[in-house]
Write a protein that holds these residues in place. Structure first.
Motif, PDB file in Angstrom:
ATOM      1  N   VAL A  45       1.602  23.278  -1.189  1.00 26.61           N
ATOM      2  CA  VAL A  45       2.521  24.363  -1.555  1.00 26.61           C
ATOM      3  C   VAL A  45       3.415  23.885  -2.688  1.00 26.61           C
ATOM      4  N   GLU A  46       3.292  24.503  -3.832  1.00 23.36           N
ATOM      5  CA  GLU A  46       4.116  24.104  -4.967  1.00 23.36           C
ATOM      6  C   GLU A  46       5.552  24.563  -4.751  1.00 23.36           C
ATOM      7  N   GLY A  47       6.486  23.714  -5.156  1.00 24.70           N
ATOM      8  CA  GLY A  47       7.893  24.086  -5.093  1.00 24.70           C
ATOM      9  C   GLY A  47       8.580  23.757  -3.787  1.00 24.70           C
ATOM     10  N   ILE A  48       8.100  22.722  -3.064  1.00 28.26           N
ATOM     11  CA  ILE A  48       8.802  22.249  -1.867  1.00 28.26           C
ATOM     12  C   ILE A  48       9.826  21.210  -2.320  1.00 28.26           C
ATOM     13  N   GLU A  49      11.075  21.571  -2.209  1.00 29.59           N
ATOM     14  CA  GLU A  49      12.178  20.728  -2.669  1.00 29.59           C
ATOM     15  C   GLU A  49      12.876  20.113  -1.466  1.00 29.59           C
ATOM     16  N   LEU A  50      12.756  18.801  -1.293  1.00 25.89           N
ATOM     17  CA  LEU A  50      13.446  18.117  -0.203  1.00 25.89           C
ATOM     18  C   LEU A  50      14.914  17.935  -0.579  1.00 25.89           C
ATOM     19  N   THR A  51      15.795  18.233   0.357  1.00 27.86           N
ATOM     20  CA  THR A  51      17.215  18.017   0.084  1.00 27.86           C
ATOM     21  C   THR A  51      17.543  16.541  -0.021  1.00 27.86           C
ATOM     22  N   ASP A  52      16.732  15.690   0.656  1.00 28.68           N
ATOM     23  CA  ASP A  52      16.996  14.252   0.622  1.00 28.68           C
ATOM     24  C   ASP A  52      15.736  13.499   1.025  1.00 28.68           C
ATOM     25  N   VAL A  53      15.257  12.658   0.126  1.00 26.12           N
ATOM     26  CA  VAL A  53      14.125  11.794   0.480  1.00 26.12           C
ATOM     27  C   VAL A  53      14.587  10.378   0.786  1.00 26.12           C
ATOM     28  N   ALA A  54      15.848  10.065   0.458  1.00 24.94           N
ATOM     29  CA  ALA A  54      16.363   8.717   0.708  1.00 24.94           C
ATOM     30  C   ALA A  54      16.406   8.388   2.196  1.00 24.94           C
ATOM     31  N   CYS A  55      16.416   9.409   3.060  1.00 25.37           N
ATOM     32  CA  CYS A  55      16.442   9.154   4.502  1.00 25.37           C
ATOM     33  C   CYS A  55      15.182   8.434   4.978  1.00 25.37           C
ATOM     34  N   THR A  56      14.118   8.435   4.167  1.00 21.81           N
ATOM     35  CA  THR A  56      12.907   7.707   4.563  1.00 21.81           C
ATOM     36  C   THR A  56      13.121   6.196   4.573  1.00 21.81           C
ATOM     37  N   SER A  57      14.231   5.731   3.996  1.00 23.45           N
ATOM     38  CA  SER A  57      14.534   4.289   4.025  1.00 23.45           C
ATOM     39  C   SER A  57      14.772   3.795   5.442  1.00 23.45           C
ATOM     40  N   LYS A  58      14.974   4.712   6.376  1.00 22.78           N
ATOM     41  CA  LYS A  58      15.173   4.335   7.782  1.00 22.78           C
ATOM     42  C   LYS A  58      14.013   3.488   8.287  1.00 22.78           C
ATOM     43  N   THR A  59      12.780   3.841   7.869  1.00 26.45           N
ATOM     44  CA  THR A  59      11.612   3.103   8.337  1.00 26.45           C
ATOM     45  C   THR A  59      10.644   2.704   7.230  1.00 26.45           C
ATOM     46  N   LEU A  60      10.737   3.310   6.045  1.00 26.50           N
ATOM     47  CA  LEU A  60       9.806   2.987   4.967  1.00 26.50           C
ATOM     48  C   LEU A  60      10.494   3.259   3.623  1.00 26.50           C
ATOM     49  N   PRO A  61      11.281   2.308   3.146  1.00 23.33           N
ATOM     50  CA  PRO A  61      12.064   2.546   1.931  1.00 23.33           C
ATOM     51  C   PRO A  61      11.216   2.941   0.722  1.00 23.33           C
ATOM     52  N   GLU A  62       9.984   2.457   0.668  1.00 27.08           N
ATOM     53  CA  GLU A  62       9.133   2.739  -0.489  1.00 27.08           C
ATOM     54  C   GLU A  62       8.320   4.017  -0.336  1.00 27.08           C
ATOM     55  N   PHE A  63       8.638   4.862   0.646  1.00 30.85           N
ATOM     56  CA  PHE A  63       7.851   6.062   0.889  1.00 30.85           C
ATOM     57  C   PHE A  63       7.701   6.948  -0.346  1.00 30.85           C
ATOM     58  N   PRO A  64       8.764   7.302  -1.080  1.00 33.48           N
ATOM     59  CA  PRO A  64       8.568   8.221  -2.210  1.00 33.48           C
ATOM     60  C   PRO A  64       7.584   7.686  -3.240  1.00 33.48           C
ATOM     61  N   GLU A  65       7.651   6.389  -3.518  1.00 37.46           N
ATOM     62  CA  GLU A  65       6.762   5.799  -4.511  1.00 37.46           C
ATOM     63  C   GLU A  65       5.323   5.717  -3.986  1.00 37.46           C
ATOM     64  N   LEU A  66       5.162   5.311  -2.721  1.00 36.40           N
ATOM     65  CA  LEU A  66       3.824   5.261  -2.136  1.00 36.40           C
ATOM     66  C   LEU A  66       3.184   6.643  -2.105  1.00 36.40           C
ATOM     67  N   TRP A  67       3.985   7.635  -1.746  1.00 35.63           N
ATOM     68  CA  TRP A  67       3.471   9.001  -1.625  1.00 35.63           C
ATOM     69  C   TRP A  67       3.060   9.549  -2.995  1.00 35.63           C
ATOM     70  N   ALA A  68       3.924   9.359  -3.978  1.00 34.40           N
ATOM     71  CA  ALA A  68       3.612   9.849  -5.318  1.00 34.40           C
ATOM     72  C   ALA A  68       2.364   9.157  -5.857  1.00 34.40           C
ATOM     73  N   GLY A  69       2.235   7.855  -5.609  1.00 36.97           N
ATOM     74  CA  GLY A  69       1.059   7.127  -6.059  1.00 36.97           C
ATOM     75  C   GLY A  69      -0.202   7.622  -5.381  1.00 36.97           C
ATOM     76  N   LEU A  70      -0.118   7.932  -4.086  1.00 38.94           N
ATOM     77  CA  LEU A  70      -1.260   8.458  -3.348  1.00 38.94           C
ATOM     78  C   LEU A  70      -1.700   9.799  -3.924  1.00 38.94           C
ATOM     79  N   VAL A  71      -0.733  10.682  -4.154  1.00 40.18           N
ATOM     80  CA  VAL A  71      -1.059  12.051  -4.568  1.00 40.18           C
ATOM     81  C   VAL A  71      -1.569  12.091  -6.001  1.00 40.18           C
ATOM     82  N   THR A  72      -0.975  11.287  -6.874  1.00 38.89           N
ATOM     83  CA  THR A  72      -1.350  11.327  -8.287  1.00 38.89           C
ATOM     84  C   THR A  72      -2.469  10.362  -8.630  1.00 38.89           C
ATOM     85  N   GLY A  73      -2.777   9.449  -7.697  1.00 42.99           N
ATOM     86  CA  GLY A  73      -3.811   8.460  -7.958  1.00 42.99           C
ATOM     87  C   GLY A  73      -3.378   7.323  -8.833  1.00 42.99           C
ATOM     88  N   SER A  74      -2.069   7.197  -9.047  1.00 39.37           N
ATOM     89  CA  SER A  74      -1.561   6.135  -9.911  1.00 39.37           C
ATOM     90  C   SER A  74      -1.288   4.869  -9.121  1.00 39.37           C
TER      91      SER A  74
END
Length: 426
Positions: A397-426
């Motif tokens: 779904v395009e246009g899902i805006e999270l109010t806060d992704v920093a809360c993922t540091s609770k258990t996986l601080p690198e989540f945003p980078e890992l996720w973006a790399g997975l989705v984009t293939g980078s």
């Protein structure tokens, strides 16, 4: 608390494909830290999770007199010492710290004060405090029976028999059992009430206690007997975090791709069988070989009727999958997650409804019927699992805006980078 960081979930343009080496299990790391802090000699924790919750646990133990060296990210070294106060422990929003550390503090000499993030004061704590009082521990709690809390340790806990209603969290049982070998009379703990959720976490606790030398009898339903004795220093090999892998597995299912969790052990203390069964029922193909545990999407996500009581941590990600499925789902057995980082049942009903699903909120779960997807601002409530759910929805779904992704540091601080790399293939 970590400063909020708004984030736009990346949309998948094709099947994802990746082999991930995720950090260690939060649950295993927390238990290993406590057992190491109560042991008779040094311990090593190999490939631990370094995240907010586990860092708070390590800091709590240091505050009480345990030497915890986390300089090497691959191996933490723990040297027990005399437990002492006065001390102040910040629990953050970590259920493991607020429930595992007070029994340890009861073994210290001097007062130990506990407090944490604002919502931590709303998380259930009374059952474990009542049990500690029944064992002779003196403590002062807030009027609601939770934080802020002062444990007035004398260096000794008599132990004996205690009754607890642990239907709100299996952590009430685990927190008492982990310290019980150090109680003068050990502990016979009996649960009375609705079923204890997350039973695999209790099995993890008893397995790890035995590995450290404790004598534990859990043969009778809802009764745990821990004999007094010595906990030994140990080398703990921490498994990859199965709960942390769930959103990445979901990405394979949503996109028709494949994700491998590398270094997955052949024999696990986590509920991998239950997770495999659920993901298979929802349309995945799951295999395990020397490369690790692999989840493949089949091009279809199926709706499911499921009791998630044993794998409640996965509820947000499973609910997100259900919102993208080809039919309705009923997810039950998770009333206790209303007392997690937020009321996850109510939060999921609100946020998934914003993205187009028709969601019925039940006392113990959710009924989810997929609908035409739409963009939305997805509130994460300072809850890492809610952020994971939003990221899964954002794949499709395009246009899902999270109010806060920093809360993922609770258990996986690198989540945003890992996720973006997975989705984009980078």
């Amino acid at each position: 608390m970590t400063a909020a960081r708004p984030w736009t979930a990346p949309v998948a343009t094709g099947p994802v494909g990746s082999a991930l080496r995720l950090p260690g299990s939060k649950s295993m790391t927390a238990r290993a830290l406590v057992l190491a802090g109560l042991a008779d000699g040094p311990s090593r924790i190999v490939r631990p999770l370094a995240a907010r919750d586990t860092t708070l646990m390590a800091t709590a133990l240091r505050t009480l007199g345990v030497a915890v060296d986390t300089a090497d990210a691959e191996v933490w070294n723990v040297e027990p010492g005399p437990l002492r106060g006065p001390a102040t422990v910040d629990v953050g929003l970590a259920g493991t710290v607020m429930r595992f550390a007070p029994p340890v503090a009861a073994l210290a000499t001097g007062p130990v004060t506990f407090d944490g993030d604002p919502h931590a004061r709303n998380r259930p704590l009374r059952p474990i405090l009542d049990a500690l009082r029944s064992l002779g521990v003196v403590l002062d709690a807030a009027p609601g029976g939770g934080l802020p809390l002062v444990v007035r340790g004398t260096g000794v806990v008599g132990g004996g028999e205690a009754v607890i209603d642990a239907s709100g969290s299996s952590q009430f049982v685990s927190g008492l059992l982990l310290s019980a070998p150090r109680f003068a009379k050990g502990l016979t703990l009996r649960h009375e009430g609705p079923p204890v959720p997350s039973a695999p976490h209790l099995r993890m606790t008893t397995h790890m206690l035995r590995a450290a030398g404790a004598v534990v009898d859990d043969s009778a339903p809802d009764v745990w007997v821990v004999e007094p004795g010595v906990l030994h220093g140990h080398t703990w090999q921490i498994e990859p975090d199965l709960s942390g892998a769930a959103p990445f597995f979901a990405a394979a299912m949503v996109t028709g791709g494949a994700v491998t969790l590398s270094d997955w052990p052949r024999a696990s203390w986590q509920p991998v069988g239950t997770v495999i069964d659920l993901l298979t029922r929802m349309g995945a193909e799951v295999t395990q070989d020397d490369a690790g545990l692999t989840v493949r999407g089949t091009g279809r996500v199926r709706g499911v009727t499921a009791d998630l009581s044993e794998i409640a941590e996965l509820t947000p990600v499973v609910a997100a999958l259900a919102a993208l499925a080809d039919g309705p789902s009923e997810l039950r057995g998770v009333a206790h997650i209303r007392g997690h980082e937020t009321d996850r049942i109510a939060a999921l009903a609100r946020e998934l409804g914003k993205t187009g699903a028709a969601v019925a909120e039940h006392p113990d779960g959710l009924g989810i019927t997929p609908g035409p997807p739409r963009p939305a601002s997805f509130e994460t409530y300072a809850d890492h699992r809610m952020a994971h759910a939003a990221a899964v929805i954002g794949l499709a779904v395009e246009g899902i805006e999270l109010t806060d992704v920093a809360c993922t540091s609770k258990t996986l601080p690198e989540f945003p980078e890992l996720w973006a790399g997975l989705v984009t293939g980078s």
